[in-house]
Design an enzyme around this catalytic site. Structure first.
Site, PDB file in Angstrom:
ATOM      1  CD  GLU A 733      -2.878  -1.303   0.429  1.00  0.00           C
ATOM      2  OE1 GLU A 733      -3.168  -0.307  -0.256  1.00  0.00           O
ATOM      3  OE2 GLU A 733      -3.456  -2.397   0.309  1.00  0.00           O
ATOM      4  CB  CYS A 767      -1.611   7.390   2.024  1.00  0.00           C
ATOM      5  SG  CYS A 767      -2.813   6.509   3.015  1.00  0.00           S
TER       6      CYS A 767
END
Ligand code: NAD
Length: 972
Positions: A733, A767
């Protein structure tokens, strides 16, 4: 006086009620209930729930439709030309608007219609019109209380403007006028976490209003708003009443909402306080205007619903509170605000029983509603005051939607009332508190996951919760300075050189010494894990699931302490830290329940003569490589999925969040996870991290972090070492460069709040953060101006203080990197605004929120993941251009759109390239099981943390097929 409970005889209530009904019916014959357009709108709404939904959405967006072109486009979007029940103006959008001429005519007609409906419920759009409206009321023997409708207040400037309007109004209205105002508009971001700041900010603006009001004998009433502001409102009122500028002033009022379950108790307390000070006050009793949103809010986060679920219970409490007011009539002047004939009759009967002059009680009714009841009350010589909102059309629309909803709701007394010939006896019967056990939230899942509930966030509107949290911070600081060693097989190992865990707000403050794991420790951990994993995988799934649930319970018990540690170690604000801990608990519970579903359900098709069975097993030893920005949630998510799937989890956290990861390992071991199955290996990515990744016996790497490191891991995992028997599975990720589009018809209040949170929550170090804001040209200027003012009000400072909005960046290195990007940004774009850091904390890694505009799309600001509080604004001429601007990125993580155009929303769903698209809400804060999270392109392998499928990546699936045919016969 207050001691006797005053309950009027029920026969008298009925008698008064019947008499009122008779009068109301008489007046109804002579007046129209609503004006023509309102009547039609209400009838269309009642005709069909789908039409009602579309109409209300259209009314909501209408004021933002600046041109005839966009208005007719929306008509086409919202209404079908075949919907014969609707007037031509609405359904005709598509057929009548082909030429500019007819487009203009339809536009004018639609706007006329909206203005007419607005006139029904809003008394004017300017002070002059409001003065006019109150004159007209006076001619009908009624008084008014005026309420200024406004857009959500997001900055000091907007609060100043609100205050100024009230000062102007009081100045221009005759002496003795009456106004209602909202505290949330007197202080931007009225927030229980900034309790003192919010109260003093609002009070600072309220006092000059009171002073002026006092000089003109003008009445000021403080309105009640959402439940989360209730305690602040009470506290502010106490402080106001104790202030020399307000003390003893008899023309002040406060609102209590009967739908709040604890409202009666709060009213009693408040009256006792007033009595002690012999302070007179008017109390307006209402039922409450935010029922739907209170229920939705509480259910969405898992808090107890603060309002009565049954309408009848609210009615019953309304009566009990009416009695309480009457008992205290020597001190309290009651304003009974309702359209319900039974509630009015009860108040009159109670008042009568109290033997007090008629004038000490007043009735309040809304502008444009229940006119026959108003006339009946006036005829009886009772004081009637009209709550009359006024203000510009745009913010007025939200109010309008609420009124239409109320008039068309099945629960509403208005719909049940006399015009529909409802049974008078029923309408006058005494209400009782009769609650359903609960209203189940409408939970819908695509797969059958055993019951899972998200951990509710802490409710910081509670003073007790705030003070417990404060204590947790103090207790945690007593633990500073300890040594943290690597843990292998449940025991600590010496490790290598320690590094210092520092508080990024005060880098000289030592939180602890973390001893790095070296390659010997990592080797030992792998060997032990290898042996232990086989039996862990053989443990029944239910047992593994149980252990994870137990770990979740332990985390739940220490949630405040864990959140406090996050604030010190990673610089999170209170809410952010609490949300991270809650998410960690969610991960443990969710993967635990999901595992049971995987193991129990047969997802395979069966045919006669064949039995297909699938079974899931751990892949082996997993390296968990986590970042620091969700210091507990991400490491817990990856580790718990690995453990649930039957793997061993060797945890190598970011150096900046090692203490948090160590807390996780302690929780897991305490919960009973076998010691060999989990290890804590703190240290640098390049040494112990890389050692684990390249180790031939490590089968699975769960990584969350930057693109650069993620891709290097991918490369490493592709190298096959001698003796390696498994292809390594890499779950990656990585970063994002996320964009939010604000369309020209967007609700700008909502968009502004969402952009602020998405861009500057946790200092932009998410993020999922919004780092590019794409504004459609028509709203560019107005939005940018509001954004700058809102950002000016954000507080950057030490996040141990609850009121802080932005804490520090994680490290000196992050500080230099973000500062470098800002310097580079100033070369390639225009620095639009930069906030400031609170004084006195210059040594921390603080960077205030920063806004850029006029930037190229291919520079640092347009392309690079900056990972700090830096937002760059772009302008798009049309929606297609906005989408292509948003897609100009190598990442595809999150994206957001604020729009009310159905066509644009469809286009966004179809063409915006991102793993998680959010419509009309912030783009951060994905919830486990509700929004499986993760991206593709360079944002990662798209495994979707917190989703049902995530677990499958941590397991191998074996399918066993057995032929059960014996001599042509199935034997099963
Ligand atoms: P990072 O890549 O610097 O570090 C992540 C982890 O990798 C740390 O534990 C680090 O020690 C380790 N590491 C570094 N080099 C390594 C190597 N060569 N071998 C093995 N391990 C190594 O990231 P960070 O600064 O901790 O976190 C911020 C980044 O994480 C941002 O890019 C952000 O977008 C991303 N992130 C992504 C998600 C998501 O779900 N997509 C969530 C959070 C953070």
């Amino acid at each position: 006086m207050a001691s006797t409970v005053l309950i009027p005889p029920s026969a008298r209530v009925s008698e008064i009620g019947k008499d009122l009904f008779a009068q109301v019916r008489r007046h109804q014959g002579s007046i129209a209930r609503f004006n023509k357009w309102t009547q039609e709108i209400i009838e269309w709404c009642l005709s069909n729930p789908d039409v009602k939904g579309r109409l209300l959405r259209f009314v909501d967006v209408l004021p933002s439709l600046g041109t005839d072109k966009i208005l007719t486009e929306h008509l086409r979007d919202y209404f079908s030309p075949t919907e014969s029940r609707l007037p031509l103006a609405l359904r005709g959008g598509s057929v009548l608007t082909r030429t500019p001429f007819t487009g203009r005519a339809v536009g004018a007609m639609t706007r006329h219609m909206a203005r007419e409906v607005a006139k029904q419920f809003i008394c004017g759009s300017s002070i002059d019109e409001a003065i006019d409206a109150s004159r007209q009321m006076a001619e009908k023997n009624m008084t008014v209380t005026l309420d200024l409708l406004g857009e959500a207040v997001m900055s000091e400037l907007e609060s100043d403007r609100y205050q100024k309007t009230y000062l102007d109004m009081i100045g221009r209205f005759p002496a003795g006028s009456n106004f209602s105002l909202k505290l949330t508009a007197l202080c931007p971001r009225f927030d229980p976490l900034a309790f003192e700041q919010s109260i003093s900010g609002a009070l600072r603006r309220l006092l000059p209003i009171i002073e002026l009001a006092r000089s003109k004998d003008t009445f000021i009433c403080i309105d009640a708003e959402q439940f989360q502001f209730r305690d602040m409102t009470l506290e502010l009122t106490r402080r106001l009443l104790a202030h020399e500028k307000a003390k003893g002033y008899p023309h002040l009022g406060l609102v209590f909402q009967a739908y709040l379950k604890d409202s009666h108790a709060r009213l009693e307390e408040f009256i006792a306080w007033l009595r002690e000070r012999q302070q007179p006050l008017t109390i307006r009793l209402v039922k409450g205007a935010y029922w739907d949103s209170e229920v939705a809010k509480a259910q969405s986060v898992g808090w107890p619903v603060p309002v009565w679920l049954a309408k009848e219970s609210t009615d019953a409490q309304f009566e009990a509170m009416t009695s309480l007011l009457m008992q205290n009539r020597d001190l309290i002047r009651a304003a009974i605000a309702t359209h319900n004939v039974r509630s009015v009759a009860y108040a009159l009967a109670a008042h009568e029983s109290a033997h007090f002059p008629e004038k000490s009680l007043e009735f309040q009714l809304l502008f444009g509603m229940a006119d026959a009841l108003k006339m009946a009350l006036v005829e009886k010589g009772l004081p009637v005051r009209i709550y009359a909102p006024f203000g510009p059309l745009i913010p007025g629309m939200a109010y309008l939607v609420r009124r239409i909803l109320e008039n068309t709701s099945n629960e509403s007394f208005l719909k049940l009332d006399m015009t529909h010939g409802a049974n008078e006896v029923q309408l006058l019967s005494a209400p009782r508190i009769r609650e359903p056990a609960s209203i189940e939230p409408d939970i819908h899942t695509e797969v059958s996951i055993p019951t899972f509930h998200n951990e509710p966030p802490l409710d910081f509107s509670s003073a007790a919760v705030r003070s417990q949290f404060e204590e947790a911070l103090t207790r945690t600081s007593a633990e500073f300075g300890r040594d943290y060693f690597p843990l292998v097989d449940g025991g600590k190992v010496e490790g290598g050189q320690p590094f210092l865990a520092q508080n990024p707000s005060h880098p000289s403050q030592l939180l602890g010494r973390v001893h790095k794991a070296n390659s010997r420790d990592a080797e030992r951990a792998v060997n032990i894990a290898l042996k232990a994993q086989e039996s862990w995988d053989a443990v029944p799934a239910s047992r593994r699931a149980d252990l994870l649930q137990r770990a979740a319970d332990l985390m739940h018990q220490r949630r405040m302490k864990l959140a406090a540690w996050e604030i010190f170690e990673t610089g999170k604000t209170w809410r952010e830290a609490d949300a991270d801990v809650a998410e960690a608990i969610d991960f443990l519970r969710f993967y635990s329940t999901t595992l049971l579903d995987y193991q129990s359900a047969s997802h395979l098709r069966q045919v006669p003569g064949e039995v297909n069975v699938s079974s899931y097993h751990g892949r082996g030893v997993a390296a968990i490589i986590s970042p620091w920005n969700f210091p507990l949630a991400i490491v817990t998510g990856m580790a718990s999925a690995a453990l649930a799937g039957g793997n061993a989890a060797l945890i190598k956290p970011s150096a900046f969040s090692s203490i948090m990861a160590r807390h996780l390992v302690e929780v897991l071991l305490e919960a009973g996870v076998p010691t060999g199955i989990v290890a804590f290996l703190p240290g640098g990515g390049d040494d112990v991290g890389r050692y684990l990744i390249r180790h031939p016996e490590v089968d699975l790497i769960a990584f969350t972090g930057s693109k650069e490191v993620g891709l290097s891991i991918l490369k490493d995992t592709a190298q096959i070492s001698p003796g390696q028997t498994n292809v390594k599975k890499a779950i990656l990720e990585m970063g994002g460069k996320n964009a939010v589009i604000v369309d020209e018809d967007a609700d700008l209040d909502e968009a502004l709040a969402g952009v602020l949170e998405s861009a500057f929550g946790y200092q932009g170090q998410k993020c999922s953060a919004c780092s590019r804001l794409i504004l459609l040209d028509p709203i560019y200027r107005v939005f940018v101006n509001r954004l700058v003012e809102a950002v000016r009000g954000l507080r950057t400072g030490d996040p141990t203080k609850p009121q802080i909005d932005l804490g520090p960046l994680i490290s000196s290195e992050a500080f230099r990197k973000v500062q470098g990007a800002i310097n580079e940004g100033q070369r390639e774009a225009r620095l639009l605004f930069q906030g400031r850091v609170e004084p006195g904390i210059e040594k921390g890694y603080f960077i205030p929120p920063t806004l850029f505009c006029d930037a190229p799309t291919d520079g640092v600001l347009g392309k690079q993941e900056i990972f700090g509080p830096v937002l760059t604004i772009f302008r798009a001429d049309n929606f297609e251009e906005a989408i292509s601007l948003a897609n100009e990125s190598e990442f595809a993580l999150t994206g957001g759109v604020y729009s009310r155009s159905l066509r644009h929303l469809e286009a966004a769903k179809r063409y915006l390239v991102c793993g998680n698209l959010y419509i009309n809400r912030k783009i951060t804060g994905a919830s486990v099981s509700r929004q499986p999270f993760g991206g593709f392109r360079m944002s990662g392998t798209g495994t979707k943390a917190g989703g049902y499928e995530y677990l499958s990546h941590f397991m191998t699936q074996t399918v066993i097929t057995e032929n059960t045919l014996r001599h042509g016969f199935p034997i099963e």
